[in-house]
Design an enzyme around this catalytic site. Structure first.
Site, PDB file in Angstrom:
ATOM      1  N   GLU A  33       0.563  -1.404  -0.747  1.00 13.57           N
ATOM      2  CA  GLU A  33      -0.812  -0.001  -0.030  1.00 13.57           C
ATOM      3  C   GLU A  33       1.339   1.034   0.376  1.00 13.57           C
ATOM      4  O   GLU A  33       1.884   1.016   1.077  1.00 13.57           O
ATOM      5  CB  GLU A  33      -1.011   0.016   1.382  1.00 13.57           C
ATOM      6  CG  GLU A  33      -1.525  -0.654   1.171  1.00 13.57           C
ATOM      7  CD  GLU A  33      -2.745  -0.972   2.096  1.00 13.57           C
ATOM      8  OE1 GLU A  33      -4.138  -1.578   2.453  1.00 13.57           O
ATOM      9  OE2 GLU A  33      -2.278  -1.361   3.518  1.00 13.57           O
ATOM     10  N   CYS A  81       3.426   8.607   0.906  1.00 10.61           N
ATOM     11  CA  CYS A  81       3.803   7.624   2.509  1.00 10.61           C
ATOM     12  C   CYS A  81       3.828   6.654   1.507  1.00 10.61           C
ATOM     13  O   CYS A  81       3.323   5.346   0.873  1.00 10.61           O
ATOM     14  CB  CYS A  81       2.959   7.099   3.089  1.00 10.61           C
ATOM     15  SG  CYS A  81       2.850   6.980   4.527  1.00 10.61           S
ATOM     16  N   CYS A 102       6.058  -6.535   8.032  1.00  3.80           N
ATOM     17  CA  CYS A 102       7.349  -5.979   8.243  1.00  3.80           C
ATOM     18  C   CYS A 102       8.010  -6.776   9.164  1.00  3.80           C
ATOM     19  O   CYS A 102       6.912  -8.015   9.091  1.00  3.80           O
ATOM     20  CB  CYS A 102       6.544  -4.507   9.233  1.00  3.80           C
ATOM     21  SG  CYS A 102       8.113  -3.882   9.970  1.00  3.80           S
ATOM     22  N   CYS A 144       6.100  -4.028  15.768  1.00  7.46           N
ATOM     23  CA  CYS A 144       5.870  -3.789  16.927  1.00  7.46           C
ATOM     24  C   CYS A 144       4.013  -3.938  17.442  1.00  7.46           C
ATOM     25  O   CYS A 144       3.544  -4.186  16.686  1.00  7.46           O
ATOM     26  CB  CYS A 144       5.828  -1.662  16.217  1.00  7.46           C
ATOM     27  SG  CYS A 144       7.156  -1.282  16.185  1.00  7.46           S
ATOM     28  N   CYS A 146       1.439  -2.005  15.666  1.00  7.30           N
ATOM     29  CA  CYS A 146       1.230  -1.412  14.155  1.00  7.30           C
ATOM     30  C   CYS A 146       0.445  -2.712  13.723  1.00  7.30           C
ATOM     31  O   CYS A 146       0.617  -3.899  13.683  1.00  7.30           O
ATOM     32  CB  CYS A 146       2.730  -0.857  13.737  1.00  7.30           C
ATOM     33  SG  CYS A 146       2.837  -0.846  12.055  1.00  7.30           S
ATOM     34  N   GLY A 189       6.637  -1.572   6.491  1.00 13.66           N
ATOM     35  CA  GLY A 189       7.898  -2.050   6.572  1.00 13.66           C
ATOM     36  C   GLY A 189       8.875  -1.017   6.950  1.00 13.66           C
ATOM     37  O   GLY A 189       8.753   0.131   7.778  1.00 13.66           O
ATOM     38  N   SER A 224      11.332   6.172  15.483  1.00 12.98           N
ATOM     39  CA  SER A 224       9.873   6.315  16.640  1.00 12.98           C
ATOM     40  C   SER A 224      10.920   6.110  17.281  1.00 12.98           C
ATOM     41  O   SER A 224      11.242   5.088  17.882  1.00 12.98           O
ATOM     42  CB  SER A 224       9.444   4.782  15.660  1.00 12.98           C
ATOM     43  OG  SER A 224       8.933   5.528  14.844  1.00 12.98           O
ATOM     44  N   ASN A 229      -3.380   5.448  16.095  1.00 10.38           N
ATOM     45  CA  ASN A 229      -4.432   4.886  15.219  1.00 10.38           C
ATOM     46  C   ASN A 229      -5.222   3.675  15.413  1.00 10.38           C
ATOM     47  O   ASN A 229      -4.434   2.829  14.924  1.00 10.38           O
ATOM     48  CB  ASN A 229      -4.218   5.048  13.488  1.00 10.38           C
ATOM     49  CG  ASN A 229      -4.137   6.891  13.301  1.00 10.38           C
ATOM     50  OD1 ASN A 229      -5.588   7.108  13.413  1.00 10.38           O
ATOM     51  ND2 ASN A 229      -3.149   7.529  13.025  1.00 10.38           N
ATOM     52  N   CYS A 237      -1.626   6.653   9.553  1.00  9.22           N
ATOM     53  CA  CYS A 237      -0.540   5.427  10.481  1.00  9.22           C
ATOM     54  C   CYS A 237      -0.755   4.154  11.325  1.00  9.22           C
ATOM     55  O   CYS A 237      -1.405   4.795  12.429  1.00  9.22           O
ATOM     56  CB  CYS A 237       0.112   6.357  11.122  1.00  9.22           C
ATOM     57  SG  CYS A 237       0.860   8.123  10.404  1.00  9.22           S
TER      58      CYS A 237
HETATM   59  N1  SAH Z   1       8.792   0.984   9.954  1.00  6.64           N
HETATM   60  C1  SAH Z   1       9.090   2.589   9.900  1.00  6.64           C
HETATM   61  C2  SAH Z   1       8.041   2.804   9.560  1.00  6.64           C
HETATM   62  C3  SAH Z   1       6.879   3.124   9.516  1.00  6.64           C
HETATM   63  S1  SAH Z   1       5.588   3.072  10.725  1.00  6.64           S
HETATM   64  C4  SAH Z   1       8.972   3.144  11.393  1.00  6.64           C
HETATM   65  O1  SAH Z   1       8.508   2.253  12.963  1.00  6.64           O
HETATM   66  O2  SAH Z   1       9.312   3.931  11.985  1.00  6.64           O
HETATM   67  C5  SAH Z   1       5.583   5.263  10.808  1.00  6.64           C
HETATM   68  C6  SAH Z   1       4.992   5.779  12.058  1.00  6.64           C
HETATM   69  O3  SAH Z   1       3.113   5.348  12.235  1.00  6.64           O
HETATM   70  C7  SAH Z   1       5.675   5.611  13.047  1.00  6.64           C
HETATM   71  O4  SAH Z   1       6.543   6.297  14.082  1.00  6.64           O
HETATM   72  C8  SAH Z   1       5.243   4.267  14.106  1.00  6.64           C
HETATM   73  O5  SAH Z   1       5.330   3.973  15.124  1.00  6.64           O
HETATM   74  C9  SAH Z   1       3.817   4.425  13.361  1.00  6.64           C
HETATM   75  N2  SAH Z   1       2.401   3.866  13.898  1.00  6.64           N
HETATM   76  C10 SAH Z   1       2.761   2.918  13.509  1.00  6.64           C
HETATM   77  N3  SAH Z   1       1.897   1.680  14.601  1.00  6.64           N
HETATM   78  C11 SAH Z   1       1.060   3.158  14.549  1.00  6.64           C
HETATM   79  C12 SAH Z   1      -0.726   3.366  15.287  1.00  6.64           C
HETATM   80  N4  SAH Z   1      -1.400   2.133  15.296  1.00  6.64           N
HETATM   81  N5  SAH Z   1      -1.141   4.389  15.293  1.00  6.64           N
HETATM   82  C13 SAH Z   1      -0.244   6.119  14.494  1.00  6.64           C
HETATM   83  N6  SAH Z   1       0.627   5.751  14.454  1.00  6.64           N
HETATM   84  C14 SAH Z   1       1.090   4.142  14.985  1.00  6.64           C
END
Ligand code: SAH
Length: 348
Positions: free
Chosen positions: A90, A103, A110, A114, A117, A163, A218, A294, A337
């Protein structure tokens, strides 16, 4: 076997032409034709006959195919791309004053797992190739120009889709070089941001190998136990070490390191969390992007009240750390995000 034209940074294409005894002007012309002029048919003008033959024999120009497009009422657009092996990824276009931030995804799924996520749940299928990263940009741009003419400028590129970009270092680096090339897409270096969960093997390489683009880390918590719970690789790559590398990355004047802080209700949104974050980042040329969580199907985490988010920001303000609350866009189509999950998109 043929290789994709879109995998080559200009310097590598020049090297390829040199090795094959082809005129040195070819790579610049090809970049101009396919990237600046956005042509998809072969370049038959200006290019020497033997270069035309070489390109026809050795290169492909296939790009990821648009499978599904969803647009939300706030003008966010989410693309589901199908790759040549059938896997899907996506890409999201996020609107800002009639311009867009794109984006990009760097992997199919990934490996970082986390806990907050949606992409993490999907697991890692594979990393993307350079041409699959470039293709997300060129195909989204094409769609914009066709469907929102006059309102089609992509101003910023962020690697914040699916990713961990530093877990796919070479392809991400090559894609950045193509984005930055004056002969290619001519994106300015301060307009590209790579966001990482703190993948140390990639951060170690950044200083010497990555072109001059912005870094975002992050962070999500300065407290080890909490960060461990949110970002499992924190156990392997401790925050202090990660911060040392992040801060050592050379950057232009007046450029900040962005620290993303995901706010989860009753988990990392207390005054104490804010003060510890303020103390950690004080005086470090930091810029904080606060991201209210989110939600996505199946998660137990909750987004804090807006007043709580604003209060958290006010504490960081007291440490003189520039802080912005990231506006949520595209959540009605699961494009915000952390909501990307191409397996789920396939079903819906
Ligand atoms: N892997 C990379 C980039 C992808 S995520 C990273 O970890 O930075 C991009 C951003 O969205 C990151 O800061 C991540 O922590 C955030 N993110 C992930 N899940 C989220 C969620 N459910 N709500 C809000 N932000 C989120």
């Amino acid at each position: 076997m043929k290789t994709s034209f879109y995998q080559y940074p200009l310097s590598e294409l020049q090297e390829l032409f040199r090795v094959h005894g082809l005129p040195a002007s070819g790579p610049g012309l090809l970049f101009n034709w396919h990237y600046k002029k956005r042509k998809t048919e072969p370049c038959l003008t200006d290019l020497a006959k033997k270069s035309i033959a070489f390109v026809a024999e050795n290169m492909t120009f296939d790009l990821p195919m648009v499978h599904t497009i969803q647009a939300s009422s706030d003008k966010t657009v989410k693309f589901l791309f199908e790759l040549q092996d059938g896997l899907k990824i996506e890409t999201v276009l996020i609107p800002f004053n009639n311009k867009y931030t794109i984006c990009l995804s760097s992997q199919v799924g990934c490996a970082m797992k986390c806990s907050f996520c949606h992409t993490g749940i999907q697991g890692l299928a594979r990393s993307l190739k350079t041409e699959e990263i470039i293709g997300q940009f060129t195909e989204s741009q094409k769609w914009l120009t066709k469907n929102r003419p006059g309102d089609d400028k992509i101003l910023n590129i962020v690697f914040m889709g699916q990713g961990e970009p530093l877990h796919n270092f070479d392809a991400v680096k090559n894609a950045c070089e193509i984005f930055l090339s004056q002969h290619g897409l001519s994106v300015a270096d301060q307009k590209i941001t790579i966001s990482t969960a703190g993948y140390l093997p990639g951060l170690e390489r950044w200083k010497n190998e990555m072109p001059d683009v912005n870094i975002a880390l992050s962070l999500h918590s300065p407290i080890k136990e909490k960060r461990d719970q949110l970002i499992p690789i924190n156990k392997r790559y401790p925050l202090e070490e990660v911060l040392n590398y992040v801060q050592a990355i050379p950057r232009g004047k007046n450029r900040f390191v962005t620290y993303e802080y995901l706010l989860i209700q009753d988990f990392n949104d207390s005054d104490e969390d804010a003060h510890l974050t303020g103390k950690l980042l004080e005086g470090k040329n930091a810029y904080v992007s606060l991201i209210p969580f989110n939600p996505f199907p199946g998660t137990d985490y909750k987004r804090p009240e807006t007043s709580k988010v604003e209060h958290f920001k006010s504490i960081l303000d007291s440490y003189k750390i520039p802080t912005l609350i990231r506006a949520t866009k595209g959540d009605e189509i699961l494009a915000a995000c952390g909501q990307l999950n191409s397996k789920m998109s396939q079903v819906t």
